[in-house]
Design a protein around this motif. Sequence first.
Motif, PDB file in Angstrom:
ATOM      1  N   ARG A  31     -10.469  -5.963   2.984  1.00 11.46           N
ATOM      2  CA  ARG A  31     -10.500  -4.632   3.596  1.00 11.46           C
ATOM      3  C   ARG A  31     -11.046  -3.641   2.567  1.00 11.46           C
ATOM      4  O   ARG A  31     -10.890  -3.828   1.375  1.00 11.46           O
ATOM      5  CB  ARG A  31      -9.120  -4.228   4.106  1.00 11.46           C
ATOM      6  CG  ARG A  31      -8.033  -4.120   3.055  1.00 11.46           C
ATOM      7  CD  ARG A  31      -7.831  -2.746   2.510  1.00 11.46           C
ATOM      8  NE  ARG A  31      -7.029  -2.756   1.298  1.00 11.46           N
ATOM      9  CZ  ARG A  31      -7.474  -3.110   0.110  1.00 11.46           C
ATOM     10  NH1 ARG A  31      -8.722  -3.515  -0.056  1.00 11.46           N
ATOM     11  NH2 ARG A  31      -6.688  -3.067  -0.947  1.00 11.46           N
ATOM     12  N   PRO A  79      -7.829   2.063   2.061  1.00  5.20           N
ATOM     13  CA  PRO A  79      -6.399   1.924   1.780  1.00  5.20           C
ATOM     14  C   PRO A  79      -5.511   1.883   3.028  1.00  5.20           C
ATOM     15  O   PRO A  79      -4.422   1.343   2.975  1.00  5.20           O
ATOM     16  CB  PRO A  79      -6.071   3.147   0.930  1.00  5.20           C
ATOM     17  CG  PRO A  79      -7.181   4.110   1.149  1.00  5.20           C
ATOM     18  CD  PRO A  79      -8.373   3.319   1.534  1.00  5.20           C
ATOM     19  N   GLU A 121       1.627  -8.827   0.311  1.00  9.16           N
ATOM     20  CA  GLU A 121       3.037  -8.435   0.245  1.00  9.16           C
ATOM     21  C   GLU A 121       3.439  -8.465  -1.224  1.00  9.16           C
ATOM     22  O   GLU A 121       3.372  -9.516  -1.871  1.00  9.16           O
ATOM     23  CB  GLU A 121       3.899  -9.412   1.065  1.00  9.16           C
ATOM     24  CG  GLU A 121       5.368  -9.025   1.026  1.00  9.16           C
ATOM     25  CD  GLU A 121       6.257  -9.930   1.887  1.00  9.16           C
ATOM     26  OE1 GLU A 121       5.728 -10.780   2.629  1.00  9.16           O
ATOM     27  OE2 GLU A 121       7.486  -9.766   1.794  1.00  9.16           O
ATOM     28  N   GLY A 122       3.805  -7.327  -1.765  1.00  9.12           N
ATOM     29  CA  GLY A 122       4.120  -7.311  -3.185  1.00  9.12           C
ATOM     30  C   GLY A 122       4.602  -5.968  -3.665  1.00  9.12           C
ATOM     31  O   GLY A 122       4.866  -5.056  -2.864  1.00  9.12           O
ATOM     32  N   ASN A 123       4.730  -5.857  -4.976  1.00  9.98           N
ATOM     33  CA  ASN A 123       5.187  -4.601  -5.558  1.00  9.98           C
ATOM     34  C   ASN A 123       4.546  -4.338  -6.906  1.00  9.98           C
ATOM     35  O   ASN A 123       5.145  -3.704  -7.769  1.00  9.98           O
ATOM     36  CB  ASN A 123       6.722  -4.570  -5.641  1.00  9.98           C
ATOM     37  CG  ASN A 123       7.267  -5.748  -6.434  1.00  9.98           C
ATOM     38  OD1 ASN A 123       6.508  -6.511  -7.024  1.00  9.98           O
ATOM     39  ND2 ASN A 123       8.570  -5.877  -6.469  1.00  9.98           N
ATOM     40  N   ILE A 124       3.332  -4.866  -7.101  1.00 12.17           N
ATOM     41  CA  ILE A 124       2.623  -4.567  -8.343  1.00 12.17           C
ATOM     42  C   ILE A 124       2.000  -3.184  -8.251  1.00 12.17           C
ATOM     43  O   ILE A 124       2.051  -2.539  -7.211  1.00 12.17           O
ATOM     44  CB  ILE A 124       1.549  -5.639  -8.654  1.00 12.17           C
ATOM     45  CG1 ILE A 124       0.528  -5.750  -7.515  1.00 12.17           C
ATOM     46  CG2 ILE A 124       2.223  -6.999  -8.884  1.00 12.17           C
ATOM     47  CD1 ILE A 124      -0.654  -6.647  -7.864  1.00 12.17           C
ATOM     48  N   GLN A 125       1.423  -2.722  -9.336  1.00 13.12           N
ATOM     49  CA  GLN A 125       0.942  -1.340  -9.293  1.00 13.12           C
ATOM     50  C   GLN A 125      -0.340  -1.161  -8.471  1.00 13.12           C
ATOM     51  O   GLN A 125      -0.624  -0.074  -8.006  1.00 13.12           O
ATOM     52  CB  GLN A 125       0.780  -0.774 -10.707  1.00 13.12           C
ATOM     53  CG  GLN A 125      -0.456  -1.226 -11.475  1.00 13.12           C
ATOM     54  CD  GLN A 125      -0.717  -0.270 -12.656  1.00 13.12           C
ATOM     55  OE1 GLN A 125      -0.400   0.915 -12.611  1.00 13.12           O
ATOM     56  NE2 GLN A 125      -1.279  -0.802 -13.716  1.00 13.12           N
ATOM     57  N   PHE A 126      -1.091  -2.223  -8.322  1.00 15.11           N
ATOM     58  CA  PHE A 126      -2.365  -2.083  -7.622  1.00 15.11           C
ATOM     59  C   PHE A 126      -2.191  -1.980  -6.110  1.00 15.11           C
ATOM     60  O   PHE A 126      -1.411  -2.731  -5.522  1.00 15.11           O
ATOM     61  CB  PHE A 126      -3.284  -3.269  -7.939  1.00 15.11           C
ATOM     62  CG  PHE A 126      -3.492  -3.495  -9.401  1.00 15.11           C
ATOM     63  CD1 PHE A 126      -4.063  -2.506 -10.198  1.00 15.11           C
ATOM     64  CD2 PHE A 126      -3.116  -4.687  -9.996  1.00 15.11           C
ATOM     65  CE1 PHE A 126      -4.258  -2.711 -11.569  1.00 15.11           C
ATOM     66  CE2 PHE A 126      -3.303  -4.902 -11.361  1.00 15.11           C
ATOM     67  CZ  PHE A 126      -3.866  -3.913 -12.148  1.00 15.11           C
ATOM     68  N   GLY A 127      -2.964  -1.109  -5.522  1.00 14.78           N
ATOM     69  CA  GLY A 127      -2.862  -0.842  -4.096  1.00 14.78           C
ATOM     70  C   GLY A 127      -3.281  -2.013  -3.219  1.00 14.78           C
ATOM     71  O   GLY A 127      -3.070  -1.988  -2.011  1.00 14.78           O
ATOM     72  N   TRP A 128      -3.847  -3.063  -3.809  1.00 12.31           N
ATOM     73  CA  TRP A 128      -4.193  -4.251  -3.009  1.00 12.31           C
ATOM     74  C   TRP A 128      -3.051  -5.257  -3.015  1.00 12.31           C
ATOM     75  O   TRP A 128      -3.183  -6.329  -2.422  1.00 12.31           O
ATOM     76  CB  TRP A 128      -5.495  -4.898  -3.506  1.00 12.31           C
ATOM     77  CG  TRP A 128      -5.580  -5.114  -4.989  1.00 12.31           C
ATOM     78  CD1 TRP A 128      -6.265  -4.341  -5.892  1.00 12.31           C
ATOM     79  CD2 TRP A 128      -4.967  -6.164  -5.754  1.00 12.31           C
ATOM     80  NE1 TRP A 128      -6.102  -4.842  -7.156  1.00 12.31           N
ATOM     81  CE2 TRP A 128      -5.318  -5.958  -7.105  1.00 12.31           C
ATOM     82  CE3 TRP A 128      -4.163  -7.252  -5.445  1.00 12.31           C
ATOM     83  CZ2 TRP A 128      -4.888  -6.792  -8.138  1.00 12.31           C
ATOM     84  CZ3 TRP A 128      -3.724  -8.087  -6.472  1.00 12.31           C
ATOM     85  CH2 TRP A 128      -4.081  -7.855  -7.797  1.00 12.31           C
ATOM     86  N   ASN A 141       0.734  -4.314  -2.844  1.00 11.02           N
ATOM     87  CA  ASN A 141       2.071  -3.721  -2.850  1.00 11.02           C
ATOM     88  C   ASN A 141       2.540  -3.182  -1.499  1.00 11.02           C
ATOM     89  O   ASN A 141       3.264  -2.194  -1.450  1.00 11.02           O
ATOM     90  CB  ASN A 141       2.189  -2.650  -3.949  1.00 11.02           C
ATOM     91  CG  ASN A 141       1.116  -1.580  -3.843  1.00 11.02           C
ATOM     92  OD1 ASN A 141       0.538  -1.384  -2.794  1.00 11.02           O
ATOM     93  ND2 ASN A 141       0.866  -0.869  -4.912  1.00 11.02           N
ATOM     94  N   ILE A 142       2.196  -3.891  -0.433  1.00 12.39           N
ATOM     95  CA  ILE A 142       2.805  -3.520   0.850  1.00 12.39           C
ATOM     96  C   ILE A 142       4.007  -4.426   1.111  1.00 12.39           C
ATOM     97  O   ILE A 142       4.182  -5.452   0.455  1.00 12.39           O
ATOM     98  CB  ILE A 142       1.816  -3.571   2.042  1.00 12.39           C
ATOM     99  CG1 ILE A 142       1.183  -4.944   2.207  1.00 12.39           C
ATOM    100  CG2 ILE A 142       0.781  -2.469   1.913  1.00 12.39           C
ATOM    101  CD1 ILE A 142       0.395  -5.105   3.497  1.00 12.39           C
TER     102      ILE A 142
END
Lengths: 516, 516
Positions: free
Chosen positions: B320, B323, B349-356, B358-359
């Motif tokens: 994609r 954002p 699905e995650g929680n790292i700092q990068f916007g790709w 951390n959903i």
Amino acid sequence: MNTIQYESQTEKWGVFELSCLGPETGNPFVEQKISADFYAENQTVTVKGFYDGAGIYKVRFMPSFEGRYCFCVRASFLKEEVTGEFLVTSPREGNHGPVRVAGTYHLAYEDGTPYYSVGTTCYVWELQSDERIAQTLRSLKEARFNKIRFCIFPKHYDYNLGEPRSYPYEGTPMDSSVLTKENFSFYTGKTEGNHWDFTRFHPAHFRHIETCILELQKLGIEADLIVMHPYDRWGFSCMTKEQDDLYWKYVIARFAAYRNVWWSLANEYDLMEHKTIADWERYAEIICKEDKYSHLRSIHNCHGFYDYSRPWVTHCSIQRQEPYLSAEYVDTWRARYKKPVILDEICYEGNIQFGWGNIDGEELLRRFWEAACRGGYAGHGETLMNPENVLWWSHGGVLRGESHKRFGFLYDILCETPGLGLAPYDWKWDCVCAVPECEFLKKVKSYYLFYYGFTRPCFKEFEIDPETEFEIEVIDTWNMTIEKQGTGKGKFRVELPGRKYMAVHLKKTNCEKCEK
Amino acid sequence: MNTIQYESQTEKWGVFELSCLGPETGNPFVEQKISADFYAENQTVTVKGFYDGAGIYKVRFMPSFEGRYCFCVRASFLKEEVTGEFLVTSPREGNHGPVRVAGTYHLAYEDGTPYYSVGTTCYVWELQSDERIAQTLRSLKEARFNKIRFCIFPKHYDYNLGEPRSYPYEGTPMDSSVLTKENFSFYTGKTEGNHWDFTRFHPAHFRHIETCILELQKLGIEADLIVMHPYDRWGFSCMTKEQDDLYWKYVIARFAAYRNVWWSLANEYDLMEHKTIADWERYAEIICKEDKYSHLRSIHNCHGFYDYSRPWVTHCSIQRQEPYLSAEYVDTWRARYKKPVILDEICYEGNIQFGWGNIDGEELLRRFWEAACRGGYAGHGETLMNPENVLWWSHGGVLRGESHKRFGFLYDILCETPGLGLAPYDWKWDCVCAVPECEFLKKVKSYYLFYYGFTRPCFKEFEIDPETEFEIEVIDTWNMTIEKQGTGKGKFRVELPGRKYMAVHLKKTNCEKCEK
């Protein structure tokens, strides 16, 4: 000679009212005229008055300066002009004057106090019972809303198909019991069965609205008056040009002197199939001419925006046009219209079947923050089903949702921003970032507000400037907590909880003040 | 004369392998050649073989028909051709052949069984320890993924900066302990300190990958092989044209005979600054020429799409580009490219700092359903921080998120759709609606799948056709429940729980069967 009634003094931006007796015969609304000139050192204004029924004529005026004012009243039924004078005192606490556009994209009261809009919509809250009206006012106060959008005309639409407490005209409404979903669509403008005299207003309807406007004023809430709308079974949406113009002038003569009034020409103007762009432009011309105080003016869309670049439009009053994105376009619309962007409708917190009224509180709050960090202002509404069928968006009453509890927290953060208002800043693709609108404050890197929305990073790394030290705050916009994480300079890392709806605030320590 | 080793029979779409001894001297990878012709009643194919080290040369072939096949081997080191024959038996249970494009926008195995892609990404899962590889396979099976994207080359990127279990070439890697964030950026293609012979492969590296491909095959999982990528500290991303071509031919000779292989020319091709469009087109030409089985082919982007309308591209393999929206564009991309749309990267699905990365699981599952109801296929990945620093997206291992538990439920619903695959249907603006791709089934109003995403209506009204009766199912896509609500005809209302992530299924009772 008739006696003119008036108070000998009023506060600045208060309502000064002249009243006198005149003829009750014939049709005073169209056959009689009354107006007054107001003079002071810095102001000369002529305002038109109106007939308030029972032989009483009134002229209302909002003075913009302190000191002595003179007036001179003329009326078709007065043999000669009547003059007098009154004193305008300094405004009382909480009276900051009308809201104006300030700094292109933002708003401020006339005394310079910034106004950060946190609005809601209750279309006909003021046409409910006294008890519900009182309840709505309590709810508004508790939620700390500072703007409410509502209609002057009654509303006929899902969840609100009953009779209003009063009608704006003399006459009788149709029998609504004959209506079914099949034989009535809200915007056809069918008027069979209604018997109105569109040249005779029902002053009590308007007097009641004035009481409500004043109640809002006491709470510091702007009354964003929706003057026309399409949700109609009475024919108010398809009057003739002359009838419309008479209505507009009556509305302005009655309401314009209230400092907390904004003009919303219409809700979903584009659903009013009997009106053309020429009509809207004519109404705008009437407002610009008759409203001597230049209250804020806008018009609200359904499918497509009105041309917000028209000179008379003071700010955008937007309904989002897509199911997914809304607040995300604030910066685009700022750039396009160069005016304050207010998103009056971006889907309500609710659970009705319509896609404009069924997001949850988290998502609505997210849209508020997203709008704020892009330099605009979002609006609230609530369409939560309940056994009483009393939906905030239409009736007011009690708030049942979750988002409204959290707008005050955002508001407080907006109030702390240096300068007036936030501007979007192109930081990185995966978050929104706001900086002060003020160029000086931007230049000295005074302030950054990063908002992470539905993403949930568990840390973020920053590198803004090798020499600038920032105070770090981690904001949980949902739980309304602010955690201080000391200071950062050069490269630094901020720990986050890995939850949604978080923000990071970086404020320059020992920041220079803007000289403006 | 050399002896050719081979099994006397293999199953249809299995791997038939010929092997023989040859010279070990010089550089067998470039100095020797081996190939074989395969003949059967319906098929004549010539495939190139490869050197597998230790003097062993191999030719691999995937037969597409049952029955007797003959072969004829030629090699630069063989004095004469060697011939032989073998029997191709019917495919064993679970062997449906390679996946093909079917019906423009969808996929099916060669035996006609529909293939509904539910993929994940673990870039270098196969270059981890045996224990973690076994764990990944267990996780894949449990989550019911049927596709995995992974790289042939090792990967150098955040969270994955160590040494891989093996390298693809003979030589020695740079000392990674000298690297810091400051002196190394993953896509500069700096190669100081590496000592590789790019003309000598390390067969054990490839043999190991083959084992992994076979393990996936046993689980019914497609191996979407990422042949090139930019996350590199070894120089594999900036070899010469000749070195690249040698690599591509070796890869194809080794892997093409595995029926579950797909070719992904690159991950984030546009970050590989040493490669040009001409290079990508040349690699595609090599695949089209050397892969005799026409496995699926695509290429994955970072910032901008590759031109998916190129004839060699069998399907879109999309990251994609915004954002906020991703799966919401599936119908747009279907219309643009007229090919299956697979969204291999739409934020993990995650929680790292990068916007790709951390959903949350809800949002990723929403994107899966949104993609499915618009006639496409979304892909999973997981970037959840953990004390071991083992992130599924890079290493595989265990799944820690929430979304993967719910893809099997979606998959089962897709398997039940009449015809092959779903197509978007323009219902109303506030939900997505899917109908069968098949024109006949569309015409007879056989099936509707409405998905409400983040909206949460507590009921919906329907009016599709006065005569058609539908079986009504209310689907909770998150809690994975299906509630039957009887049937509806004409105008009817479906009660919903006012929660997010709900769907409504309407299936025509006594539906006609598609004759195709």
